[in-house]
Structures are given as C-alpha cells and as structure tokens.
Write a protein that holds these residues in place. Structure first.
Motif, PDB file in Angstrom:
ATOM      1  N   ALA A   1      -5.871  29.583  31.946  1.00  0.00           N
ATOM      2  CA  ALA A   1      -3.997  29.896  32.372  1.00  0.00           C
ATOM      3  C   ALA A   1      -3.821  30.841  33.639  1.00  0.00           C
ATOM      4  O   ALA A   1      -5.342  31.681  33.955  1.00  0.00           O
ATOM      5  CB  ALA A   1      -3.978  31.025  30.969  1.00  0.00           C
ATOM      6  N   ARG A   2      -2.628  30.276  33.775  1.00  0.00           N
ATOM      7  CA  ARG A   2      -2.474  31.743  35.438  1.00  0.00           C
ATOM      8  C   ARG A   2      -1.369  32.234  34.730  1.00  0.00           C
ATOM      9  O   ARG A   2      -0.649  32.324  33.647  1.00  0.00           O
ATOM     10  CB  ARG A   2      -2.325  30.645  36.587  1.00  0.00           C
ATOM     11  N   VAL A   3      -1.956  33.544  35.048  1.00  0.00           N
ATOM     12  CA  VAL A   3      -0.983  34.586  34.214  1.00  0.00           C
ATOM     13  C   VAL A   3      -0.383  35.756  35.437  1.00  0.00           C
ATOM     14  O   VAL A   3      -1.071  35.755  36.691  1.00  0.00           O
ATOM     15  CB  VAL A   3      -2.032  36.390  33.466  1.00  0.00           C
ATOM     16  N   MET A   4       0.171  36.513  35.657  1.00  0.00           N
ATOM     17  CA  MET A   4       1.030  37.286  35.976  1.00  0.00           C
ATOM     18  C   MET A   4       1.069  38.828  35.471  1.00  0.00           C
ATOM     19  O   MET A   4       0.817  38.586  34.674  1.00  0.00           O
ATOM     20  CB  MET A   4       2.115  37.137  36.604  1.00  0.00           C
ATOM     21  N   ASP A   5       1.017  39.555  36.511  1.00  0.00           N
ATOM     22  CA  ASP A   5       0.800  41.125  35.880  1.00  0.00           C
ATOM     23  C   ASP A   5       1.713  41.914  36.636  1.00  0.00           C
ATOM     24  O   ASP A   5       2.015  42.335  38.112  1.00  0.00           O
ATOM     25  CB  ASP A   5      -0.552  42.034  36.144  1.00  0.00           C
ATOM     26  N   ILE A   6       3.185  42.144  36.264  1.00  0.00           N
ATOM     27  CA  ILE A   6       4.081  42.719  37.252  1.00  0.00           C
ATOM     28  C   ILE A   6       4.062  44.333  36.971  1.00  0.00           C
ATOM     29  O   ILE A   6       3.701  44.831  36.226  1.00  0.00           O
ATOM     30  CB  ILE A   6       5.562  42.270  36.498  1.00  0.00           C
ATOM     31  N   GLY A   7       4.115  45.277  38.122  1.00  0.00           N
ATOM     32  CA  GLY A   7       3.585  46.297  38.443  1.00  0.00           C
ATOM     33  C   GLY A   7       2.992  46.856  37.616  1.00  0.00           C
ATOM     34  O   GLY A   7       2.561  47.655  36.775  1.00  0.00           O
ATOM     35  N   CYS A   8       1.802  45.980  38.242  1.00  0.00           N
ATOM     36  CA  CYS A   8       0.115  45.914  38.186  1.00  0.00           C
ATOM     37  C   CYS A   8      -0.429  47.218  37.688  1.00  0.00           C
ATOM     38  O   CYS A   8      -1.682  47.637  37.400  1.00  0.00           O
ATOM     39  CB  CYS A   8      -0.655  45.117  38.589  1.00  0.00           C
ATOM     40  N   GLY A   9       0.133  48.624  38.808  1.00  0.00           N
ATOM     41  CA  GLY A   9      -0.272  49.172  38.469  1.00  0.00           C
ATOM     42  C   GLY A   9      -1.860  49.524  39.818  1.00  0.00           C
ATOM     43  O   GLY A   9      -2.271  48.928  40.102  1.00  0.00           O
ATOM     44  N   PRO A  10      -2.423  50.438  39.396  1.00  0.00           N
ATOM     45  CA  PRO A  10      -4.103  50.462  39.598  1.00  0.00           C
ATOM     46  C   PRO A  10      -5.208  48.953  39.440  1.00  0.00           C
ATOM     47  O   PRO A  10      -6.212  48.525  39.904  1.00  0.00           O
ATOM     48  CB  PRO A  10      -4.347  51.466  39.253  1.00  0.00           C
ATOM     49  N   GLY A  11      -4.356  48.085  38.093  1.00  0.00           N
ATOM     50  CA  GLY A  11      -4.646  46.688  37.901  1.00  0.00           C
ATOM     51  C   GLY A  11      -5.893  46.739  36.934  1.00  0.00           C
ATOM     52  O   GLY A  11      -6.670  45.582  36.930  1.00  0.00           O
ATOM     53  N   ARG A  12      -5.886  47.548  36.100  1.00  0.00           N
ATOM     54  CA  ARG A  12      -6.874  47.239  35.295  1.00  0.00           C
ATOM     55  C   ARG A  12      -7.022  46.654  34.429  1.00  0.00           C
ATOM     56  O   ARG A  12      -7.930  45.678  34.368  1.00  0.00           O
ATOM     57  CB  ARG A  12      -6.983  49.112  34.189  1.00  0.00           C
TER      58      ARG A  12
ATOM     59  N   GLU B   1      -0.861  52.417  47.003  1.00  0.00           N
ATOM     60  CA  GLU B   1      -1.683  52.184  47.192  1.00  0.00           C
ATOM     61  C   GLU B   1      -2.282  51.673  45.217  1.00  0.00           C
ATOM     62  O   GLU B   1      -3.548  51.747  45.660  1.00  0.00           O
ATOM     63  CB  GLU B   1      -1.757  53.695  46.606  1.00  0.00           C
ATOM     64  N   MET B   2      -0.918  51.193  44.719  1.00  0.00           N
ATOM     65  CA  MET B   2      -2.215  50.325  43.331  1.00  0.00           C
ATOM     66  C   MET B   2      -2.023  48.944  43.946  1.00  0.00           C
ATOM     67  O   MET B   2      -3.145  48.581  43.337  1.00  0.00           O
ATOM     68  CB  MET B   2      -0.058  50.402  43.058  1.00  0.00           C
ATOM     69  N   VAL B   3      -1.235  48.499  45.183  1.00  0.00           N
ATOM     70  CA  VAL B   3      -1.761  47.246  45.161  1.00  0.00           C
ATOM     71  C   VAL B   3      -3.038  46.968  46.140  1.00  0.00           C
ATOM     72  O   VAL B   3      -3.891  46.231  45.885  1.00  0.00           O
ATOM     73  CB  VAL B   3      -0.468  46.187  46.379  1.00  0.00           C
ATOM     74  N   ALA B   4      -3.419  48.093  46.731  1.00  0.00           N
ATOM     75  CA  ALA B   4      -4.764  48.520  47.292  1.00  0.00           C
ATOM     76  C   ALA B   4      -6.244  48.936  46.161  1.00  0.00           C
ATOM     77  O   ALA B   4      -6.953  48.063  46.446  1.00  0.00           O
ATOM     78  CB  ALA B   4      -4.858  48.860  47.917  1.00  0.00           C
ATOM     79  N   MET B   5      -5.683  48.638  45.049  1.00  0.00           N
ATOM     80  CA  MET B   5      -6.761  49.670  44.037  1.00  0.00           C
ATOM     81  C   MET B   5      -6.493  47.942  43.328  1.00  0.00           C
ATOM     82  O   MET B   5      -7.951  47.588  42.396  1.00  0.00           O
ATOM     83  CB  MET B   5      -5.803  50.223  43.667  1.00  0.00           C
ATOM     84  N   ALA B   6      -5.591  47.334  42.480  1.00  0.00           N
ATOM     85  CA  ALA B   6      -5.837  45.783  42.030  1.00  0.00           C
ATOM     86  C   ALA B   6      -6.643  44.847  42.995  1.00  0.00           C
ATOM     87  O   ALA B   6      -7.054  44.515  41.641  1.00  0.00           O
ATOM     88  CB  ALA B   6      -4.042  46.353  42.210  1.00  0.00           C
TER      89      ALA B   6
END
Length: 197
Positions: free
Chosen positions: A42-53, A73-78
C-alpha cells in the motif's frame, strides 16, 4: 498557510525533545491497526509526520510512505527513516486524486485554524483511493488557544469531528478516546477516529 509561525518555531526548537517522546511506537495500537488494515504494498501518507517515527514503522512493515511536515527540522529527521520519502509542506498543499490507500494524521491537524479544517479534510478525501483509510487524532474540547509552549490549537468534540468527516465525504468508523501528557507537560483529552473514503 494553515500552521502559524509561532507553532512552527516551537516544533523547530524542540524537535529533538519531540523525537524523544515518540521513540517507542511499538505499543501504539492505533498505528498497529492502521498498518494491519493496509493491503500489501500500500501507498500511504503521513501528514504532519514530525520526526517520522510512525512513517518509519509503516515503511518497515512494507508500505510505500510519503511524509510531510511544515517544520524543516522534522522533515530532515523523517527523511532519515529508511524507506520514507519526506518533504516540507503545509496542510494547504495536500493534493492529488486517489493516490493513497491510507492517510495518517496523528495529532497534526489540531494546529489548523477552524475555518481551514473542512478544506483540508476534503483534500484528504480526494487524495484517498475509494475505500481508503483515514486516521485522525485530535485533542478534544471546544474553542481554540495556545498551550504553555505557545503552540496554536483548535479543539473539537468527538461528535463535531465526526460531523466534519461526514461533511468532507468520509465515513467515520471506530473511535477511541483517552488522556495523555504531551510535550507541554499537561494532560490532554483526545479522540482518534478511523474514517473511510
């Protein structure tokens, strides 16, 4: 833009603290249920992903994961999470038609102004494939305001949130409620709802 600069600044300055709070998602029953509901590949999207955990856990489960956040800063971690494609974007930039089997918005859309949320939910509905799953987590209550850290919040009752989902063309399903302590250190009531396109 649907997230104000003060809120973005708080998340940028506290990115490492926020990441530490989300280190262990192994026991997150909502994330586990979301992943389990996805078809293979499946293809999914995380909106407002923060650090991407959460995005990283979805990718580890074999999902194709797009993740967006308005805070660099969050995008870089994600983006550092294996298998996650992350980029900087606001809620206003959610776009596309029938792209995703699932969309995860876990305590992110609560930062959108009340007048903007119906449009965001409609864009999410369009971006979901028919029958796709939308996970939304919001702090519950009424009105709007800033927390002790300066972050802007809009609060909804569960009934009001379900009404907004229906108005956007989504079909609300199971819901859960609880109370937890967040980044600001205060206990907050919350509601999680799974809805379908």
């Amino acid at each position: 833009m649907s997230v104000d600069k003060e809120t973005l600044g708080v998340y940028g300055a506290r990115a490492q603290d926020y990441a530490a709070m989300t280190d262990d998602l192994a026991d997150d029953k909502h994330l586990t249920a979301f992943i389990a509901a996805m078809p293979a590949g499946a293809r999914v999207m995380d909106i407002g992903c923060g650090p991407g955990r959460a995005a990283g856990q979805m990718a580890a489960a074999g999902l194709t994961v797009d993740a967006i956040d308005a805070v660099p800063e969050m995008v870089a971690m994600a983006a550092a999470q294996p298998g996650v494609t992350a980029w900087q974007a606001t809620f206003d930039q959610i776009a596309g038609d029938a792209l995703y089997d699932g969309i995860w918005a876990n305590f992110s859309l609560l930062h959108a102004p009340r007048a903007a949320l119906p449009g965001h939910l409609s864009a999410i509905h369009r971006a979901l494939k028919s029958g796709g799953l939308f996970h939304i987590g919001m702090k519950t209550g009424e009105g709007e305001g800033r927390d002790d850290l300066g972050r802007f919040y809009t609060y909804y009752t569960e009934a009001a949130l379900r009404g907004l989902l229906i108005a956007a063309g989504l079909t609300p399903g199971n819901g859960w409620t609880g109370r937890d302590i967040g980044l600001a250190g205060n206990p907050d009531d919350w509601s999680v709802i799974h809805a379908y396109a």
